[in-house]
Enzyme design. Structure first.
Site, short mmCIF file in Angstrom:
data_model
loop_
_atom_site.label_atom_id
_atom_site.label_comp_id
_atom_site.label_asym_id
_atom_site.label_seq_id
_atom_site.Cartn_x
_atom_site.Cartn_y
_atom_site.Cartn_z
N GLU A 184 6.97 30.00 15.66
CA GLU A 184 7.42 30.91 16.79
C GLU A 184 8.70 31.36 17.24
OE1 GLU A 184 6.39 28.12 19.29
OE2 GLU A 184 5.38 27.22 18.80
N GLY B 295 6.70 24.61 14.79
CA GLY B 295 7.08 24.47 16.59
C GLY B 295 7.83 24.65 16.95
N TRP B 296 8.05 24.90 17.91
CA TRP B 296 8.88 25.49 18.30
C TRP B 296 10.78 25.04 18.10
CZ3 TRP B 296 9.73 30.06 21.63
CH2 TRP B 296 11.71 29.73 21.55
N TYR C 202 -0.42 28.85 27.90
CA TYR C 202 0.66 27.74 28.91
C TYR C 202 2.06 28.04 28.48
CZ TYR C 202 0.03 24.99 24.43
OH TYR C 202 0.21 25.33 23.12
N ASP C 203 3.26 27.65 29.94
CA ASP C 203 4.20 27.96 29.99
C ASP C 203 3.81 29.49 30.03
OD1 ASP C 203 4.91 25.69 29.21
OD2 ASP C 203 6.15 26.10 27.24
N GLN D 160 0.81 -1.49 0.07
CA GLN D 160 0.23 0.00 -0.01
C GLN D 160 0.93 1.23 -0.31
OE1 GLN D 160 -1.80 -1.57 3.58
NE2 GLN D 160 -1.52 0.77 4.78
N TRP E 196 -2.29 20.76 24.66
CA TRP E 196 -0.90 20.32 23.74
C TRP E 196 -0.66 19.36 25.17
CZ3 TRP E 196 2.48 20.15 20.50
CH2 TRP E 196 3.81 19.67 20.19
#
Length: 452
Positions: free
Chosen positions: A206, A149-150, A291-292, A122, A430
């Site tokens: 970011e 993302g970071w 958050y963070d 496949q 997250w």
């Protein structure tokens, strides 16, 4: 191997803001439930981490087993990377791309959503095929590819500097993820192999215009270039959707590819990188960093995700700052953590909060960072005491030496009520692999947002 979306915040204080309830006057978001009701609902956006299938052994099928899939409206797949030449790409490059996890790795029947083992022939396997099977089982569930993302925002600024580079960048992302033209890897991949997996793009740059990870390039002109990037994505996604309408039976298909972004809480970062009113015209919604607010690398313990906080970062402050800059309430999706930030060597006594600490707390995968499911075990064992600030909406664990700030079902229920009362767009998580096997956290949010 963990590539973090969690952007570091500058050490700063924020002036007290007007209550969000006075600012959020737009009607609530109207999104259909993915499978178990047709009642208009809030968005429930969960990040699925590409690398979670390894050490954590968190598979796409676990979203079905836990009941999370039927409570989600969107899954954000983390992450897609941007190459030094400004294109979306994949492959098998340690630390840069993982096609094996994405679409090459075969799943056996036991770990497959549909209960059928992948074959050797496949064209699509791995997480992408499992997400496609999950969507088939839960009609209405959407999957977005999250870009950046970071750790993988390194080349965004370079990729969007000119109209030509933006056009080429966006085209490459749509070709790879929306059209599904995956690189050939043995029997896997090929033209259209990944078609139908992704329903849109989530921009996790970011940060435009301000500091992010150590190697991430940023420039003052990122702010206007981000606006232009959003416009280019909207233009090309709409054009591709329009081109597909004549290919379906009777030509009646009206596919809309969604476009979202992950955006910061710090006012300085908002102002450095985002023309809020302009980008919100083209974005379907934004996921707010909830958050963070404080992290385990700091020398003093603190809250990481409080609903309210005087002269500090908080969910309410973040929502208010985006509303005041012109974002519609219905397009603001509040980020909620399925993990905690922790410190050890805490001195000063009391309940441990706002006290000096020696180092990030030991943890399963990364010092100072622990999944909720592990923190729940600490709380249930009784060696840590659960502390709550009910007025400000946050909780923490403390055993006299080690402190973890985190969100449990009680905190998330309060935040979900806040989303409803302020007619916001919904909740984002997250990350999904931090929840318990029976989906304790997502069930709490679902109930809080008016689900079952």
């Amino acid at each position: 191997m963990r590539r973090r979306i969690l952007g570091r915040l500058a050490v700063a204080t924020c002036a007290a803001s007007l209550p969000v309830s006075l600012l959020a006057m737009a009607p609530a978001s109207a999104e259909s439930r993915t499978s178990h009701t047709t009642t208009p609902e809030y968005k429930r956006v969960g990040y699925f981490t590409q690398w979670g299938v390894y050490g954590r052994d968190f598979q796409v099928q676990d979203l079905d087993r836990s009941g999370a899939a039927e409570r989600l409206t969107h899954i954000n797949y983390a992450f897609g990377n941007v190459s030094p030449d400004g294109k979306c790409f994949t492959g098998n490059v340690p630390g840069e791309a993982d096609a094996w996890a994405d679409y090459v790795r075969p799943l056996d029947a036991e770990n497959s959503v549909d209960g059928v083992a992948d074959s050797d022939t496949q064209a699509l396997a791995g997480n992408f095929n499992q997400l496609k099977e999950l969507k088939a089982k839960h009609p209405g569930l959407k999957v977005m590819i999250s870009l950046g993302g970071w750790s993988w925002s390194t080349h965004f600024s370079d990729a969007v500097r000119t109209p030509a580079s933006r056009k080429a960048f966006v085209s490459s992302c749509i070709d790879l993820y929306i059209k599904g033209n995956l690189p050939v890897d043995g029997a896997r991949g090929g033209a259209g192999a990944g078609a139908g997996v992704f329903d849109g793009i989530d921009l996790d740059w970011e940060w435009p215009g301000s500091e992010g990870d150590t190697d991430t390039v940023y420039r003052p002109e990122d702010k206007k270039n981000f606006t232009a990037l959003v416009r280019e994505f909207r233009t090309q996604l709409d054009a591709y959707a329009k081109s597909q309408r004549g290919t379906s039976q009777h030509g009646k298909a009206k596919k809309h590819y969604e476009l979202s972004a992950f955006v910061p809480t710090a006012p300085a970062k908002i102002d450095a990188g985002f023309e809020v009113r302009k980008i919100m015209r083209d974005l379907d919604f934004v996921n707010l960093q909830g958050y963070d607010f404080h992290v385990s690398g700091e020398a003093t313990t603190n809250q990481q995700s409080a609903l309210y906080a005087r002269d500090d970062f908080s969910v309410d402050q973040t929502v208010g700052d985006w509303l005041r800059r012109g974002a519609p309430a219905r397009k603001l999706v509040v980020g909620m953590p399925f993990y905690g930030q922790g410190w050890t060597g805490v001195t000063g006594g009391g309940d441990g909060l706002h006290q000096p600490a020696a180092a990030p707390a030991p943890a399963t995968w990364q010092s100072g960072y622990e999944d909720y499911k592990a923190l729940k075990k600490l709380a249930d064992a009784g060696t840590f005491e659960v502390h709550r600030d009910r007025r400000n909406g946050h909780a923490w664990l403390f055993d006299g030496t080690t402190l973890w700030t985190y969100d449990d079902p009680q905190v998330l229920s309060t935040k979900s009520r806040y989303v409803r009362e302020n007619r916001l767009g919904g909740a984002m998580f997250w990350s999904l692999d931090g929840d318990t096997a029976d989906g304790e956290l997502i069930r709490a949010v679902d109930r809080g947002l008016g689900g079952r």
